[in-house]
Design a protein around this motif. Structure first.
Motif, PDB file in Angstrom:
ATOM      1  N   LEU A   1     -46.156  11.540  14.348  1.00 55.79           N
ATOM      2  CA  LEU A   1     -47.062  11.807  13.233  1.00 55.79           C
ATOM      3  C   LEU A   1     -47.252  10.552  12.397  1.00 55.79           C
ATOM      4  CD1 LEU A   1     -45.604  15.248  12.111  1.00 55.79           C
ATOM      5  CD2 LEU A   1     -47.536  14.823  13.640  1.00 55.79           C
ATOM      6  N   ASP A   2     -48.483  10.104  12.295  1.00 56.16           N
ATOM      7  CA  ASP A   2     -48.817   8.917  11.515  1.00 56.16           C
ATOM      8  C   ASP A   2     -49.859   9.333  10.479  1.00 56.16           C
ATOM      9  OD1 ASP A   2     -49.044   6.333  10.603  1.00 56.16           O
ATOM     10  OD2 ASP A   2     -50.255   5.637  12.282  1.00 56.16           O
ATOM     11  N   VAL A   3     -49.420   9.493   9.239  1.00 50.23           N
ATOM     12  CA  VAL A   3     -50.316   9.960   8.180  1.00 50.23           C
ATOM     13  C   VAL A   3     -51.060   8.762   7.602  1.00 50.23           C
ATOM     14  CG1 VAL A   3     -50.468  11.193   5.991  1.00 50.23           C
ATOM     15  CG2 VAL A   3     -48.726  11.838   7.664  1.00 50.23           C
TER      16      VAL A   3
ATOM     17  N   SER B   1     -55.607  10.316   4.114  1.00 49.83           N
ATOM     18  CA  SER B   1     -55.169  11.710   4.071  1.00 49.83           C
ATOM     19  C   SER B   1     -54.007  11.890   3.098  1.00 49.83           C
ATOM     20  CB  SER B   1     -54.710  12.169   5.458  1.00 49.83           C
ATOM     21  OG  SER B   1     -55.766  12.120   6.372  1.00 49.83           O
ATOM     22  N   LEU B   2     -53.115  10.898   3.054  1.00 52.21           N
ATOM     23  CA  LEU B   2     -51.908  11.028   2.240  1.00 52.21           C
ATOM     24  C   LEU B   2     -52.207  11.068   0.744  1.00 52.21           C
ATOM     25  CD1 LEU B   2     -48.842  11.160   1.984  1.00 52.21           C
ATOM     26  CD2 LEU B   2     -48.825   8.660   1.968  1.00 52.21           C
ATOM     27  N   TYR B   3     -52.986  10.103   0.258  1.00 55.57           N
ATOM     28  CA  TYR B   3     -53.182  10.020  -1.188  1.00 55.57           C
ATOM     29  C   TYR B   3     -53.977  11.192  -1.755  1.00 55.57           C
ATOM     30  CZ  TYR B   3     -50.499   5.830  -1.149  1.00 55.57           C
ATOM     31  OH  TYR B   3     -49.453   4.957  -1.002  1.00 55.57           O
ATOM     32  N   PRO B   4     -55.001  11.695  -1.079  1.00 56.69           N
ATOM     33  CA  PRO B   4     -55.621  12.934  -1.582  1.00 56.69           C
ATOM     34  C   PRO B   4     -54.626  14.105  -1.600  1.00 56.69           C
ATOM     35  CG  PRO B   4     -57.111  11.837  -0.067  1.00 56.69           C
ATOM     36  CD  PRO B   4     -55.791  11.109   0.000  1.00 56.69           C
ATOM     37  N   ALA B   5     -53.724  14.162  -0.617  1.00 56.62           N
ATOM     38  CA  ALA B   5     -52.709  15.219  -0.596  1.00 56.62           C
ATOM     39  C   ALA B   5     -51.757  15.062  -1.781  1.00 56.62           C
ATOM     40  CB  ALA B   5     -51.929  15.189   0.721  1.00 56.62           C
ATOM     41  N   LEU B   6     -51.335  13.843  -2.058  1.00 58.70           N
ATOM     42  CA  LEU B   6     -50.443  13.601  -3.194  1.00 58.70           C
ATOM     43  C   LEU B   6     -51.125  14.004  -4.500  1.00 58.70           C
ATOM     44  CD1 LEU B   6     -48.895  10.189  -2.125  1.00 58.70           C
ATOM     45  CD2 LEU B   6     -47.701  12.387  -2.282  1.00 58.70           C
TER      46      LEU B   6
END
Length: 117
Positions: free
Chosen positions: A46-48, A52-57
């Motif tokens: 899994l390579d985020v 994708s990561l910062y909108p999720a945070l």
């Protein structure tokens, strides 16, 4: 009724939320550290991506499941560090329970107990 693509987006976001919350359960972390922990603990499967990561945070912070503060890193850089809140811990338990149920359902289809092969 929701459009089908909306349901898929929610499943993907929910899975990423679960991974981020679980990673922060291990301790506070900055964004890059979260993505590295996910990658390393998934044996590089899994390579985020940052897109994708910062909108999720941001989504998790708006929900008050995580909290952030600016810190100075070991190499003297300013980083935003995220930590799990009490509400986030409850949400993690809920999401893990739902994931376990989903995983068991999928396993039941992939390897039925009474499959007459």
């Amino acid at each position: 009724m929701k459009p089908r693509y909306q349901s898929r987006i929610e499943v993907l976001q929910g899975t990423l939320d679960l991974l981020v919350l679980q990673t922060l359960q291990w301790g506070p972390q900055h964004g890059y550290g979260i993505s590295q922990a996910i990658r390393l603990n998934s044996n590089n499967v899994l390579d985020v991506e940052t897109g994708s990561l910062y909108p999720a945070l941001h989504r998790l912070e708006r929900a008050r499941w995580i909290k952030s503060e600016w810190k100075t890193s070991d190499n003297n850089q300013r980083v935003k560090q995220y930590r799990l809140t009490a509400a986030g811990k409850k949400q993690l338990l809920h999401k893990r329970s739902r994931w376990d149920t989903l995983a068991a359902a999928i396993a039941g289809i992939l390897k039925p107990a009474s499959a007459g092969e």
